[in-house]
Design a protein around this motif. Structure first.
Motif, mmCIF file in Angstrom:
data_model
loop_
_atom_site.group_PDB
_atom_site.id
_atom_site.type_symbol
_atom_site.label_atom_id
_atom_site.label_comp_id
_atom_site.label_asym_id
_atom_site.label_seq_id
_atom_site.Cartn_x
_atom_site.Cartn_y
_atom_site.Cartn_z
ATOM 1 N N THR A 267 45.817 89.932 59.888
ATOM 2 C CA THR A 267 45.227 88.643 60.226
ATOM 3 C C THR A 267 43.917 88.526 59.464
ATOM 4 O OG1 THR A 267 44.519 87.233 62.086
ATOM 5 C CG2 THR A 267 44.054 89.592 62.277
ATOM 6 N N LYS A 276 51.591 90.996 49.890
ATOM 7 C CA LYS A 276 52.363 91.314 51.093
ATOM 8 C C LYS A 276 53.739 91.845 50.728
ATOM 9 C CE LYS A 276 53.595 89.412 55.602
ATOM 10 N NZ LYS A 276 53.290 88.368 56.588
ATOM 11 N N GLU A 289 52.423 89.272 61.034
ATOM 12 C CA GLU A 289 51.235 88.469 60.746
ATOM 13 C C GLU A 289 50.990 87.487 61.878
ATOM 14 O OE1 GLU A 289 49.424 85.606 57.176
ATOM 15 O OE2 GLU A 289 51.419 86.505 56.997
#
Length: 502
Positions: A267, A276, A289
């Motif tokens: 976050t 990612k 997430e």
């Protein structure tokens, strides 16, 4: 033992005192039973100092057992606990202590403040280890980062119930959002616990019966070593950490066994898709997430496989949350149209301590805005564009810095980057990229040309930086947040420096 039916830390510690609760920064271990005994003593000590429900206690504490004790001790006697960033100046700390009306502030010797208690020993000394009477849930009151103006405390109404009555709701919520469940698991603290997410996840981990492994600071190799040594199953990280880990040499990455990881929750800032994806290629589909703020808490969330199906999304509204996207007049916008994000939840609202005007300014009726721009797709998945205050308008076109930063971060020569808008008489704003080169990379016109060529297939030409400058380091917080407003102010103050420009 099976703890799945026990409602949180205090009950787990009483039923299974030998379970390991905390592995501190020096490697020392504290069991749930010993931690509960110290927590109870400090709770009694705080009451002995005259503090009662609704009063405030502050902590200027580094990561470690004392920070955990204060969190759990205030949490069972109806106090507000304010963790304070120990990197702040003496004046900044004094402002928060005055604003929150702290009755007691606990520090360590390295971060002492006038009138502060050094550690929890003084509060615990001579106090009983049994639970205090008339237990009632407290709450953490975090102060917002204050990138504009003075920080404000985010205050929620205290529940009129003991912790065991409300913990099951949070356990259910975490299970829905990030698949965390009670039982034998290991949580790794990677960030300073004065920030909201690391602090909250430490508390959640103890309520789930997990062992909490604490690091004093983030170091990529140390993190990998701890994951392997303690068989870490879950952790909370931020995108900057992922980027730094991916810059480790391949042979270093390959040395460590990370197969124990089940949930790595991230976050705090938008994560570039390429970063990612690369972490999931390495660790497997374990990245969970969520998007929210200190004020809204977890408002949107997305699990690994859902993200892989929609790269770039931060998810759909979390349980109990509703969302809408509005234009500058507060009118709802259709799917695919960027606008201001608003959320509301049946789990309760907040107010800024001593600042009703600021509270009102952040609301649209019952709906709160974190100040971010984004859009919902046809299926209700949120995609972030940027902060409203960071939006660049060049030639009448909206440009989102985060999109440009994500493109530049895909280049191996870039360690970090901040994109800002700088006033221009003709265009309104020019796009300027401030780049921190990777170690061993020589900045200069050749690198600038290479970076702009790299942007070619990734972002439209009008989004390309007009100016690229190089910095030794960019000012990020330990949780990875970058204040572009501060970067912009610094850049304008240095106007006239040589830049690599087209």
């Amino acid at each position: 033992m099976d703890i799945s039916g026990l409602p949180g830390f205090y009950a787990i510690a009483a039923a299974d005192p030998g379970r390991v609760a905390v592995i501190d920064t020096d490697g020392s271990e504290t069991t749930y039973g010993d931690l509960l005994a110290r927590v109870n003593q400090v709770s009694h000590g705080l009451r002995a100092r005259g503090l009662g429900k609704g009063d405030v206690v502050a902590g200027v504490l580094p990561n470690g057992i004392d920070a955990v004790v204060m969190l759990m001790a205030t949490g069972q006697i109806g106090l507000y606990y304010v963790p304070i960033n120990w990197h702040l100046t003496e004046a900044e700390v004094a402002y928060i202590l005055s604003d929150c009306d702290a009755g007691i502030v606990v520090t360590d010797a390295a971060h002492a403040v006038p009138g502060g208690e050094i550690g929890t020993s003084g509060l615990a000394e001579g106090q009983p280890v049994e639970a205090p009477a008339e237990r009632t849930a407290g709450a953490v009151m975090w102060y917002t980062s204050g990138t504009t103006g003075f920080p404000k405390g985010v205050q929620r109404r205290l529940p009129d119930a003991e912790p065991e009555a409300i913990v099951p709701l949070y356990v259910w919520f975490l299970g829905e959002v990030v698949d965390l469940t009670p039982g034998d698991a290991v949580h790794l603290v990677t960030s300073p616990m004065y920030h909201s997410a690391p602090c909250a996840h430490t508390q959640f981990a103890l309520h789930l019966g997990h062992t909490v492994v604490i690091t004093p600071r983030f170091d990529p190799v140390d993190i990998l070593e701890l994951i392997e040594r303690h068989h870490v199953s879950n952790a909370m990280m931020v995108p900057t950490m992922f980027h730094r880990m991916l810059q480790l040499p391949e042979d270093v990455r390959a040395k460590y066994d990370v197969s124990s990881l089940r949930q790595v929750i991230h976050t705090a800032a938008a994560c570039p898709v390429a970063v990612k994806q690369a972490i999931m290629d390495w660790w497997g589909p374990v990245l969970y997430e969520y998007y929210g703020s200190t004020e809204s808490a977890i408002a949107f969330s997305v699990k690994p496989l859902d993200w892989l199906a929609r790269p770039g999304t931060v998810g759909r509204p979390a349980p109990t949350f509703e969302a809408r996207i509005c234009d500058e007049n507060g009118a709802d916008l259709p799917p695919g149209e960027p606008g201001m994000i608003y959320v509301k939840s049946s789990m309760g609202s907040f107010e800024y301590r001593k600042d009703p005007a600021k509270t009102a300014a952040s609301m649209l009726g019952d709906w709160y805005t974190p100040g971010d721009i984004g859009y919902l797709d046809e299926d209700g998945y949120l995609f972030l564009c940027d902060r409203r205050t960071d939006l660049i308008v060049s030639g009448g076109v909206n440009i989102y810095p985060a999109e440009i930063e994500a493109a530049l971060l895909e280049h191996p020569a870039v360690a970090d980057v901040a994109v800002i808008g700088v006033p221009d008489e003709e265009w309104g704003h020019n796009v300027v990229a401030l780049v921190q080169p990777a170690e061993g990379v020589e900045p200069g016109p050749a690198l600038t040309a290479e970076l702009l060529e790299h942007c070619g297939p990734r972002i439209a030409r009008f989004k390309h930086p007009k100016v690229v400058e190089y910095r030794d380091r960019l000012p990020r917080t330990p949780t990875g947040k970058l204040s572009r407003s501060k970067v912009r102010e610094g850049y304008l103050a240095e106007a006239g420096k040589t830049s690599s420009s087209l």
